[in-house]
Write a protein that holds these residues in place. Structure first.
Motif, PDB file in Angstrom:
ATOM      1  N   CYS A 201      -8.009   5.382  -2.649  1.00 50.50           N
ATOM      2  CA  CYS A 201      -9.191   4.542  -2.401  1.00 50.50           C
ATOM      3  C   CYS A 201     -10.263   5.312  -1.634  1.00 50.50           C
ATOM      4  O   CYS A 201     -11.439   5.295  -2.007  1.00 50.50           O
ATOM      5  CB  CYS A 201      -8.795   3.262  -1.663  1.00 50.50           C
TER       6      CYS A 201
ATOM      7  N   CYS B 199      -6.688   2.241  -7.378  1.00 49.77           N
ATOM      8  CA  CYS B 199      -5.514   2.050  -6.525  1.00 49.77           C
ATOM      9  C   CYS B 199      -4.283   1.978  -7.424  1.00 49.77           C
ATOM     10  O   CYS B 199      -4.144   1.031  -8.191  1.00 49.77           O
ATOM     11  CB  CYS B 199      -5.646   0.748  -5.729  1.00 49.77           C
TER      12      CYS B 199
ATOM     13  N   CYS C 161       0.829  -1.206   0.000  1.00 56.62           N
ATOM     14  CA  CYS C 161       0.000   0.000   0.000  1.00 56.62           C
ATOM     15  C   CYS C 161       0.864   1.256   0.000  1.00 56.62           C
ATOM     16  O   CYS C 161       1.832   1.359   0.737  1.00 56.62           O
ATOM     17  CB  CYS C 161      -0.913  -0.017   1.219  1.00 56.62           C
TER      18      CYS C 161
ATOM     19  N   CYS D 219      -1.674   6.326  -0.403  1.00 53.94           N
ATOM     20  CA  CYS D 219      -1.874   7.494  -1.265  1.00 53.94           C
ATOM     21  C   CYS D 219      -3.262   8.092  -1.100  1.00 53.94           C
ATOM     22  O   CYS D 219      -3.551   9.153  -1.631  1.00 53.94           O
ATOM     23  CB  CYS D 219      -1.644   7.108  -2.717  1.00 53.94           C
TER      24      CYS D 219
HETATM   25  S1  SF4 Z   1      -5.480   3.442  -3.220  1.00 53.94           S
HETATM   26 FE1  SF4 Z   1      -5.665   2.911  -1.034  1.00 53.94          FE
HETATM   27  S2  SF4 Z   1      -5.036   0.759  -0.903  1.00 53.94           S
HETATM   28 FE2  SF4 Z   1      -4.297   1.557  -2.877  1.00 53.94          FE
HETATM   29  S3  SF4 Z   1      -2.195   2.246  -2.484  1.00 53.94           S
HETATM   30 FE3  SF4 Z   1      -3.542   4.043  -2.215  1.00 53.94          FE
HETATM   31  S4  SF4 Z   1      -4.041   4.050  -0.010  1.00 53.94           S
HETATM   32 FE4  SF4 Z   1      -3.211   2.000  -0.464  1.00 53.94          FE
END
Ligand code: SF4
Ligand code: SF4
Ligand code: SF4
Lengths: 263, 377
Positions: free
Chosen positions: B274, B357, B268, B271
């Motif tokens: 999600c 993601c 993860c 970022c």
């Molecule tokens: S979108 Fe969510 S699950 Fe995917 S890398 Fe970013 S924080 Fe992590």
């Protein structure tokens, strides 16, 4: 004449291009308002006036590349209540930190007819490697909105709110479609400290990492997605464009190169 | 036309969609619908049905989204749009109030609420159910947020039945359906797929009936209904993904330890993508922006995320200091603890967290791992 009680603001320059200081000048109208609330004690780009310390706020641009500068920053620290570093050079050594892994003497011989006149360190290092830093403002150059926020907050006597969040957050706020996911193009946004408002992705370019690694950067997790869309050299170059010696970016670059060796 | 006829709905070809857009605009709505914006389909203002994504579909997968040509000249073959309707009711950033020094006084200047009447054409069942979650937080509790309530009331929705779920969709297993719940929308649209598609429009609210009454069109026939239900059935069958509610809840309630999430946390990026695209996420933070002359301060509300280390920061440090701890919080909240808090499901199965993601973490696969582990013990 009554004593001027306004806080003293000093702007200091080390090895850098002056771009960050110019961001301050670029604030124009806003700067005039801020300027009314402070005494500009030292700001070579704007005025010849130099007032003696101590200084309430010192903004420091640039990295440490000479023995003389290493001494000078200690002097500035001693005479500053708050020391704020601005820009990629001051916070991560800048692009000139590429020399940290090169032979400086060799380069000096190649460039200068009289390299013996030079008195330089073998490395370009961030200010925080030499003295305590109270706040770091990232960017190449810094964002003037962030700078003004810091100054106005400090003048109002409250802590600035500079969020340590990756560029992806700004993309999502702006409603920008993810370049990495929807176009399969390289982007350093997921590991890069925000502050630019996703400037590059908004113009359909992947992030170059101007603001350096986000506090929680996980380049190991980005290695595979980047390798799926870009050549190892391209990824390595991306990581060494602006903050080559920032620790997390160095890891990212090494992973790209290692990945190439594996295949 | 009598209310009786209107309640029976309208049927017609592409001209029915034309009439819908024209009628909504005439009634003063800003009309929004799916539209191609660069590399993705986004919810954008439209004033002509030609702007809809005719014969365009999205291929969605973990960390991957691509637009492709579709074999049929239809407008609603796509999956969930890049962003949900959450932006319309809860903008990512908004000014709340400015406090200004006026001599010895402090003037309070609340920011105006911009609640422009907006009609969304093509709202999907998952996104409409997600609005229930937003309503529970911002409207139906003891302290309704007037800004949210105003924007929510200004929102008119034309739901569309999905006939081609994306590969990332799993709404049926979350208690939703390809055919939206009519109670969640003002109008319900069915696109009967063929070389010359046919449209069925039914009203499920008074506002919806008013719009329908102002529209021409044939009555919906028995064969239309048969075709619609056949199409629904095929779409349900085509949805291969599932994340059963009870099993997921039990497994995630049992997954209490941060260590249970260390493997996924390694992949993860924290970022926050999600949480930013999830239609049920609602976390916000409030920040102060002092004016340049030091005489005023503006309070701004911004979207926040449990993936940010700052999110759980209290004096001295973050409560959820590790990425694993934050992933654990996000997944358990979505799938297990939300229902106790709001009496609803925190995940409607839209699949956006998986598609968008950048690391390609598959939410369903990760949760399924926990279910399997629980079944083994
Ligand atoms: S979108 Fe969510 S699950 Fe995917 S890398 Fe970013 S924080 Fe992590
Ligand atoms: S374009 Fe880059 S910065 Fe923006 S969301 Fe995608 S990966 Fe993150
Ligand atoms: S958790 Fe993921 S699949 Fe569930 S509603 Fe949120 S974005 Fe959609």
């Amino acid at each position: 004449m009554t004593e001027d009680r306004r806080p003293k603001l000093a702007v200091w320059k080390f090895a850098s291009c002056d771009g960050c200081q110019l961001s301050l000048l670029d604030c124009e109208d806003e700067l005039l308002m801020v300027a009314g609330a402070v005494q500009i004690a030292q700001f070579t780009e704007a005025t010849r006036t130099v007032l003696p310390g101590p200084y309430d706020i010192s903004l420091v641009e640039g990295s440490i590349t000479t023995p003389h500068d290493a001494e000078r920053i200690r002097e500035i620290r001693r005479s500053s209540k708050l020391l704020i570093t601005i820009g990629a050079c001051a916070t991560a050594g800048g692009v000139q930190a590429l020399r940290n892994t090169a032979d400086v003497a060799e380069m000096a011989r190649a460039v200068y007819p009289h390299p013996e006149y030079l008195d330089v360190l073998a490395t370009s290092t961030p200010i925080a490697d030499h003295v305590d830093v109270d706040l770091e403002l990232r960017g190449c150059p810094i964002d003037k909105g962030q700078l003004l926020h810091v100054l106005t907050s400090l003048l109002a006597g409250r802590p600035p709110q500079i969020r340590d969040e990756p560029v992806c957050v700004s993309c999502k706020r702006a409603g920008v479609t993810c370049i990495l996911v929807a176009e399969g193009r390289a982007c350093l946004g997921p590991v890069t400290h925000g502050g630019c408002g996703a400037l590059c992705p908004r113009y359909d370019r992947g992030c170059f990492g101007c603001y350096g690694p986000a506090g929680d950067a996980n380049p190991e997790a980005l290695a595979r997605p980047l390798a799926a869309v870009a050549q190892p050299e391209q990824v390595a170059r991306l990581y060494s464009t602006i903050n080559p010696r920032a620790e997390a970016f160095e890891r990212g670059r090494r992973l790209a190169v290692l990945g190439q060796e594996e295949t | 036309m009598s209310a009786e006829t209107a309640s029976k709905g309208r049927a017609g070809g592409r001209e029915l969609l034309d009439a819908l857009v024209t009628t909504l605009i005439a009634k003063g709505y800003r009309v929004m619908g799916p539209r191609r914006e660069g590399a993705a389909l986004q919810l954008e203002p439209i004033d002509d049905v030609d702007q809809l994504p005719w014969a365009v579909v999205d291929a969605q997968g973990p960390g991957r989204y691509r637009l492709e040509q579709y074999e049929q000249p239809v407008a609603f073959a796509h999956g969930p749009l890049a962003f949900s309707m959450r932006r319309l009711v809860s903008p990512p950033e908004e000014r709340l109030v400015t406090l200004r020094r006026k001599g010895a006084e402090l003037a309070v200047e609340p920011a105006a609420v911009h609640a422009r009447p907006t009609a969304v054409i093509g709202a999907k069942g998952c996104d409409l159910r997600a609005l229930r979650a937003q309503d529970a937080v911002f409207r139906d509790g003891a302290h309704p947020d007037p800004r949210y309530v105003a924007r929510r009331e200004a929102l008119f929705t034309v739901a569309v039945a999905c006939h081609r779920p994306a590969d990332t969709c799993f709404c049926v297993s979350r208690g939703g359906d390809v055919r939206p719940d009519p109670d969640d929308a003002d109008l319900l649209l069915t696109e009967l797929v063929s070389a010359s598609p046919r449209y069925l429009l039914e009203a499920s609210s008074d506002r919806g009936r008013e719009v329908l009454e102002a529209m021409p069109g044939d009555a919906i026939g028995e064969d239309d209904r048969v075709r619609a239900s056949g199409q629904d059935h095929a779409a349900r069958e085509a949805m291969v993904r599932a994340l059963p509610r009870e099993a997921a809840q039990a497994a995630l309630l049992a997954a209490e330890e941060t260590e249970d999430f260390e493997a996924v946390a390694e992949r993860c990026l924290a970022c926050q993508s999600c949480t930013a695209v999830c239609p049920t996420c609602f976390c916000l933070t409030v920040e102060e922006e002092p004016s340049y002359d030091g005489q005023a301060s503006t309070r701004v509300r911004r979207r926040d995320s449990c993936f940010s280390p700052d999110f759980s920061y209290m004096h001295g440090g973050a409560v959820r200091g590790s990425r694993a701890g934050r992933y654990r919080h996000w997944m358990r909240h979505k799938l297990a603890t939300w229902s106790g808090q709001w009496g609803l499901d925190g995940c409607v199965g839209c699949g956006r967290c998986t598609t968008w993601c950048p690391a390609g973490i598959d939410f369903v696969a990760e949760a399924t791992r926990h279910i399997q582990r629980q079944e083994e013990t």
